[in-house]
Motif scaffolding. Structure first.
Motif, mmCIF file in Angstrom:
data_model
loop_
_atom_site.group_PDB
_atom_site.id
_atom_site.type_symbol
_atom_site.label_atom_id
_atom_site.label_comp_id
_atom_site.label_asym_id
_atom_site.label_seq_id
_atom_site.Cartn_x
_atom_site.Cartn_y
_atom_site.Cartn_z
ATOM 1 N N THR A 167 26.658 10.435 -57.536
ATOM 2 C CA THR A 167 26.550 8.525 -57.894
ATOM 3 C C THR A 167 27.427 8.719 -56.838
ATOM 4 O O THR A 167 29.003 9.537 -56.029
ATOM 5 N N TRP A 168 27.790 7.655 -56.493
ATOM 6 C CA TRP A 168 29.004 7.483 -55.273
ATOM 7 C C TRP A 168 30.511 7.062 -56.247
ATOM 8 O O TRP A 168 30.894 7.920 -55.913
ATOM 9 N N LEU A 187 18.091 14.070 -49.759
ATOM 10 C CA LEU A 187 18.253 13.111 -49.718
ATOM 11 C C LEU A 187 17.114 11.824 -48.570
ATOM 12 O O LEU A 187 17.428 10.860 -48.371
ATOM 13 N N THR A 188 16.587 13.404 -47.827
ATOM 14 C CA THR A 188 15.301 12.325 -47.749
ATOM 15 C C THR A 188 13.968 12.166 -48.335
ATOM 16 O O THR A 188 13.009 11.104 -48.649
ATOM 17 N N PHE A 189 14.312 11.916 -50.220
ATOM 18 C CA PHE A 189 13.073 11.759 -51.161
ATOM 19 C C PHE A 189 13.217 10.733 -51.379
ATOM 20 O O PHE A 189 14.110 9.415 -51.631
ATOM 21 N N PRO A 190 12.171 9.636 -51.699
ATOM 22 C CA PRO A 190 11.794 8.397 -52.281
ATOM 23 C C PRO A 190 12.329 8.251 -52.456
ATOM 24 O O PRO A 190 13.491 7.003 -52.996
ATOM 25 N N LYS A 191 12.684 9.000 -53.827
ATOM 26 C CA LYS A 191 13.406 9.012 -55.050
ATOM 27 C C LYS A 191 15.045 8.107 -55.338
ATOM 28 O O LYS A 191 15.559 8.821 -55.705
ATOM 29 N N ALA A 192 15.036 9.127 -54.274
ATOM 30 C CA ALA A 192 16.959 9.815 -53.914
ATOM 31 C C ALA A 192 17.646 8.592 -53.695
ATOM 32 O O ALA A 192 18.796 8.691 -52.483
ATOM 33 N N GLN A 193 17.590 7.183 -53.656
ATOM 34 C CA GLN A 193 18.282 5.918 -53.437
ATOM 35 C C GLN A 193 19.582 6.319 -53.275
ATOM 36 O O GLN A 193 20.872 5.948 -53.344
ATOM 37 N N ILE A 195 21.343 8.679 -54.007
ATOM 38 C CA ILE A 195 22.245 9.424 -53.451
ATOM 39 C C ILE A 195 22.224 8.691 -51.634
ATOM 40 O O ILE A 195 23.516 8.980 -51.108
ATOM 41 N N ARG A 196 21.126 8.295 -51.478
ATOM 42 C CA ARG A 196 21.427 7.801 -49.951
ATOM 43 C C ARG A 196 22.214 6.564 -49.812
ATOM 44 O O ARG A 196 23.135 6.867 -48.576
ATOM 45 N N ASP A 197 22.984 5.823 -51.384
ATOM 46 C CA ASP A 197 23.452 5.084 -51.210
ATOM 47 C C ASP A 197 25.040 5.087 -51.476
ATOM 48 O O ASP A 197 26.743 5.184 -50.711
ATOM 49 N N ALA A 198 25.269 6.904 -52.159
ATOM 50 C CA ALA A 198 26.513 7.354 -51.787
ATOM 51 C C ALA A 198 26.954 7.514 -50.797
ATOM 52 O O ALA A 198 27.851 7.808 -49.684
ATOM 53 N N ALA A 199 26.097 8.258 -49.722
ATOM 54 C CA ALA A 199 25.762 8.882 -48.018
ATOM 55 C C ALA A 199 26.235 7.430 -47.498
ATOM 56 O O ALA A 199 27.126 8.349 -46.119
#
Length: 274
Positions: A167-168, A187-193, A195-199
């Motif tokens: 997480t962040w 990072l591209t996986f549907p359930k990886a939100q 990780i995307r939030d941290a990115a």
């Protein structure tokens, strides 16, 4: 231009077409690859170095993965000290904690992790961290970050959180300890939100991209064997999150890589060179 900052290219899954894999990476704009030298544990710890010796655009790491921690003996640590002197070795890893698979007892993982931090400090190398908690928990994250803060941050040389899955809050603790955050195909996986939030929050000048080949192939290659050419898809996803073109993410993360490791940036065209 792109740097694949973490790839496992030595295994049998690449034996039939390793040359073609590297050619595709160069054609896709990948100028530099880091061959991770944990291999299958003791007995294969020079696997990254062998690839780096054969290809000028490949660098190497060395280290014992937490999966193989229980196999580590004093002779293996002595071998690692010698391998650390190789001119193409730029980091120690991947090392850390894996409480998801528990292939080695957790206490042994912690002992071997700490021992390798000590050796990496003596070798003046940054460390590459593998951290995977048990399902539904952040236990490995808390312990790994605690160990980094207590035994590495103040006297170490920073490092890389490879294939970031936290997480962040986890990322922020690592950033405060002098680490770079490396994003992979998950990072591209549907359930990886998460990780995307941290990115979205990791500063642009503190991030790398990687494939972790042959694992975690990004969308639209998910389910296939991953390879370094696919790192452009991670750059694309990061670009979408940050409002930048994938080429700009490639440029920034390439610059970050050479700055962090204090290396001279490659000048040759990615379509050329051995």
């Amino acid at each position: 231009m792109y740097v694949d900052s973490h790839a496992h290219l030595e295994g049998e899954r690449f034996d039939a077409d390793r040359g073609e894999v590297l050619a595709r990476a160069r054609a896709a704009g990948v100028t530099t690859i880091v061959a991770i030298g944990s291999g299958t544990g003791p007995g294969s710890l020079d696997c990254g170095i062998r690839l780096a010796d054969a290809h000028e655009f490949i660098y190497a790491t060395i280290g014992i993965h937490p999966h193989e921690a229980e196999k580590a003996r004093d002779a293996d640590f002595a071998d690692l000290e010698e391998l650390a002197r190789h001119r193409k070795v730029i980091a120690w890893g991947e090392i850390g904690l894996d409480y998801f698979y528990d292939h080695s007892p957790r206490e042994v993982q912690r002992i071997v992790f700490l021992k390798q931090m000590e050796l990496a400090r003596a070798a003046k190398l940054p460390i590459v961290i593998h951290c995977r908690p048990s399902e539904g928990s952040d236990n490995a994250w808390q312990e790994c970050l605690d160990m980094i803060e207590q035994h590495w941050a103040a006297r170490g040389r920073g490092g890389v959180l490879h294939c970031f899955t936290g997480t962040w809050e986890h990322a922020k603790r690592a950033l405060d300890a002098g680490f770079m955050i490396s994003f992979a195909g998950n990072l591209t996986f549907p359930k990886a939100q998460p990780i995307r939030d941290a990115a979205k929050q990791v500063p642009l000048d503190r991030m790398f991209i990687e494939t972790d080949s042959p694992y975690l192939a990004p969308v639209p290659h998910r389910g296939k064997r991953n390879e370094p050419a696919f790192v452009v898809e991670t750059a694309r996803q990061l670009g979408e999150l940050r409002g930048l073109a994938r080429e700009e993410i490639g440029r920034v993360t390439t610059s970050n890589f050479f700055r962090f490791f204090k290396l001279a940036e490659a000048n040759e065209s990615p379509a050329t060179g051995a």
